[in-house]
Design an enzyme around this catalytic site. Structure first.
Site, mmCIF file in Angstrom:
data_model
loop_
_atom_site.group_PDB
_atom_site.id
_atom_site.type_symbol
_atom_site.label_atom_id
_atom_site.label_comp_id
_atom_site.label_asym_id
_atom_site.label_seq_id
_atom_site.Cartn_x
_atom_site.Cartn_y
_atom_site.Cartn_z
ATOM 1 N N ARG A 87 0.834 -1.212 0.000
ATOM 2 C CA ARG A 87 0.000 0.000 0.000
ATOM 3 C C ARG A 87 0.866 1.258 0.000
ATOM 4 O O ARG A 87 0.435 2.317 0.440
ATOM 5 C CB ARG A 87 -0.936 -0.002 1.189
ATOM 6 C CG ARG A 87 -0.250 -0.227 2.528
ATOM 7 C CD ARG A 87 -1.243 -0.056 3.629
ATOM 8 N NE ARG A 87 -0.685 -0.504 4.905
ATOM 9 C CZ ARG A 87 -1.271 -0.292 6.060
ATOM 10 N NH1 ARG A 87 -2.407 0.349 6.098
ATOM 11 N NH2 ARG A 87 -0.722 -0.722 7.175
ATOM 12 N N ASP A 125 10.883 -7.002 7.709
ATOM 13 C CA ASP A 125 10.447 -6.114 6.623
ATOM 14 C C ASP A 125 10.128 -4.713 7.137
ATOM 15 O O ASP A 125 9.856 -3.816 6.339
ATOM 16 C CB ASP A 125 9.231 -6.708 5.897
ATOM 17 C CG ASP A 125 8.081 -7.022 6.847
ATOM 18 O OD1 ASP A 125 8.293 -7.808 7.785
ATOM 19 O OD2 ASP A 125 6.995 -6.472 6.663
HETATM 20 P P1 AMP Z 1 2.975 -4.222 8.049
HETATM 21 O O1 AMP Z 1 2.619 -5.235 9.095
HETATM 22 O O2 AMP Z 1 2.087 -3.007 8.048
HETATM 23 O O3 AMP Z 1 4.404 -3.875 8.060
HETATM 24 O O4 AMP Z 1 2.655 -4.910 6.635
HETATM 25 C C1 AMP Z 1 3.131 -6.164 6.253
HETATM 26 C C2 AMP Z 1 2.889 -6.351 4.779
HETATM 27 O O5 AMP Z 1 1.495 -6.284 4.493
HETATM 28 C C3 AMP Z 1 3.556 -5.326 3.889
HETATM 29 O O6 AMP Z 1 3.947 -5.963 2.713
HETATM 30 C C4 AMP Z 1 2.443 -4.332 3.623
HETATM 31 O O7 AMP Z 1 2.627 -3.634 2.422
HETATM 32 C C5 AMP Z 1 1.239 -5.243 3.555
HETATM 33 N N1 AMP Z 1 -0.008 -4.561 3.934
HETATM 34 C C6 AMP Z 1 -0.373 -4.131 5.156
HETATM 35 N N2 AMP Z 1 -1.599 -3.581 5.109
HETATM 36 C C7 AMP Z 1 -2.005 -3.637 3.828
HETATM 37 C C8 AMP Z 1 -3.171 -3.233 3.125
HETATM 38 N N3 AMP Z 1 -4.195 -2.638 3.757
HETATM 39 N N4 AMP Z 1 -3.232 -3.456 1.812
HETATM 40 C C9 AMP Z 1 -2.226 -4.058 1.164
HETATM 41 N N5 AMP Z 1 -1.105 -4.468 1.754
HETATM 42 C C10 AMP Z 1 -0.986 -4.265 3.068
HETATM 43 MG MG MG Z 2 5.588 -2.813 7.129
#
Ligand code: AMP
Ligand code: MG
Length: 488
Positions: free
Chosen positions: A90, A244
């Protein structure tokens, strides 16, 4: 230079998806300066084209054109388990201005969105915005936030919420996960491209090292070791220290269910989705070390370009062992500053640990305590130290204060001078969860005044701001437990 790995296996050109009727929720004139926008504090850009750009509704402002919006691929370990391919699900990188990459978070689906909707909600965007700017003002390396733009577009989380886009700025958004991705594909030439990019733009000190990739690895470890020590020193818990979410240039990034501790609990868990407490406060240093071990594995093929396999392994293993040393040294120096010591004595660490144990036992407010500690005078009668009233076991804290004052006397420092130094090391204002929540509750009603006020207060965290005394106080008991989860 903006992310320069071109090619389908590394990134994809992805235009942002528009949101209906965007409006400014928050704007940081301080972050705007980084990209050459001169906007008065507390003001919004007069040039309406920036609203369209920051909403993801246009790819050019009056002054800038973004011709190659893109999202990048990375992989990673989530909660200790290899998660495979992730990527900017996103986030869309618009381009670079004056050495800062501009990235829209929540601007719609990308190739890497997997099951996600590519959106971010107002609540989490405001939290990311405020915390990025607060961290910067605390002097802690972080990605910055230029703005939050809102819309009435509905977004489903546990309940229906509304969409927002946060514009982030950083010299680079490269993560440990970018390296892990290409290592998992055994793509050494891509790994080398990433490493060369980092050395060229962010770690020039490695250029002339005898083993530049080894030196790069060491420097990434050093930066992240210092970073996590700085988090510990302000009571910050990141919440999701997956590989990540760890920056390759040592920035705090990907603000989600983070929290600044109110009451000090050594094992505090800020993310209520983190049931096992993997990312609890006291585990952050060891988890960061673990993430550096993930990076070491990814670096192995790079070192094997110039060393034989077993040599490459032992070089990386030795380099990894420097992490706890760098962390401990940074932590000790920061906590010495917090209690106002100017010299080093063997007993200092024990003194600091005894204090933290006592604070933990009595659930003392972390920020308030350290800020008030600067008021201590060397000739003070311990019975008159107000802070002792925050502790349950008075005789034990009295003993601590007595030892502390003796230690201060051993330095013979000037009380006034020490107070100044301590106030520059102990913030008075941090982004407490209940403060962020109050700003979010108002913003949901289209009143953005509290977001603005917090931005202003948190831009001077070490200054006395008498008109905002209540913002420095621990939360009232009914607001102690504002819960945050991964949902954002
Ligand atoms: P995060 O836990 O926010 O670091 O996200 C982990 C992964 O999920 C990353 O690849 C983000 O880009 C993806 N991600 C988190 N929320 C969303 C969303 N609402 N739509 C698409 N990808 C998401
Ligand atoms: Mg992230």
């Amino acid at each position: 230079m903006a992310f320069t790995l071109s090619g389908d296996d590394a990134c994809q050109i992805t235009p942002p998806s528009p949101i209906p009727n965007p409006y400014w929720v928050a704007f940081s004139s301080s972050a705007a300066k980084l990209i050459g926008l001169e906007i008065g504090s507390n003001e919004l850009p007069a040039d309406a084209t920036w609203l369209e750009v920051c909403a993801g509704n246009a790819l050019s402002s009056t002054s800038h054109q973004f011709t190659q919006p893109l999202s990048t691929v990375y992989s990673g370990h989530q909660f200790g388990v290899w998660a495979g391919q992730l990527g900017d699900g996103r986030a869309i990188l618009l381009g670079e201005i004056q050495g800062q990459e501009l990235q829209l978070k929540g601007a719609g689906k990308t190739r890497y969105s997997r099951m996600g909707d590519g959106r971010a909600v107002l609540r989490s965007s405001i939290r990311e915005f405020l915390c990025s700017e607060a961290m910067y003002s605390l002097g802690i390396p972080t990605t910055r936030a230029l703005s939050v733009v809102g819309s009435e577009m509905p977004v489903r989380r546990e309940i229906m919420e509304t969409a927002a886009v946060c514009t982030r700025l950083a010299p680079s958004f490269l993560r440990i996960g970018h390296f892990e991705h290409f290592a998992s594909l055994q793509n050494t030439s891509r790994l080398a491209e990433l490493a060369n990019l980092l050395i060229q733009d962010h770690y020039s000190e490695c250029q002339n090292a005898s083993n530049p990739y080894l030196e790069l690895f060491k420097q990434i470890c050093q930066r992240n070791a210092k970073l996590v020590a700085q988090w510990q020193a302000v009571g910050f818990c990141h919440g999701v220290l997956n590989s990540d979410n760890i920056s390759a240039i040592g920035l705090t990034m990907d603000y989600g269910p983070f929290g600044f501790m109110d009451q000090f609990q050594i094992d505090h868990i800020c993310n209520h989705s983190d049931q096992g407490g993997r990312y609890a406060y006291h585990r952050q240093p060891q988890i960061m070390h673990w993430n550096m071990a993930c990076l070491a594995s990814a670096f192995l093929p790079l070192l094997e370009l110039s060393n034989d396999a077993s040599e490459a392994q032992s070089l990386l293993r030795e380099a990894l062992e420097e992490f706890p040393v760098a962390y401990a040294s940074a932590w000790q120096s920061l906590f010495r500053q917090k209690i106002g010591l100017m010299t080093e004595d063997d007993g200092d660490i024990r003194l600091i640990e005894r204090l933290l144990q006592a604070m933990h036992d009595s659930k003392v407010d972390f920020t308030y305590f350290f800020r008030q500690l600067s008021q201590t005078r060397q000739n003070q009668d311990i019975q008159t130290i107000c802070l002792r009233d925050h502790f349950i076991d008075r005789s034990s804290i009295d003993q601590w204060f007595s030892d502390y004052i003796n230690r201060l006397k051993s330095e013979n420092s000037d009380d006034g001078e020490r107070r100044k130094l301590m106030n520059a090391a102990n913030p008075k204002y941090i982004l407490r969860n209940h403060l962020a929540q109050a700003a979010i509750d108002k913003a949901k009603q289209h009143d953005f005044s509290e977001v603005k006020r917090l931005l202003e207060i948190l831009s001077r965290p070490y200054d006395e701001q008498p008109e905002y005394e209540t913002y420095a106080m621990p939360p009232p008991p009914d607001l102690e437990k504002v819960e945050v989860s991964c949902s954002s």
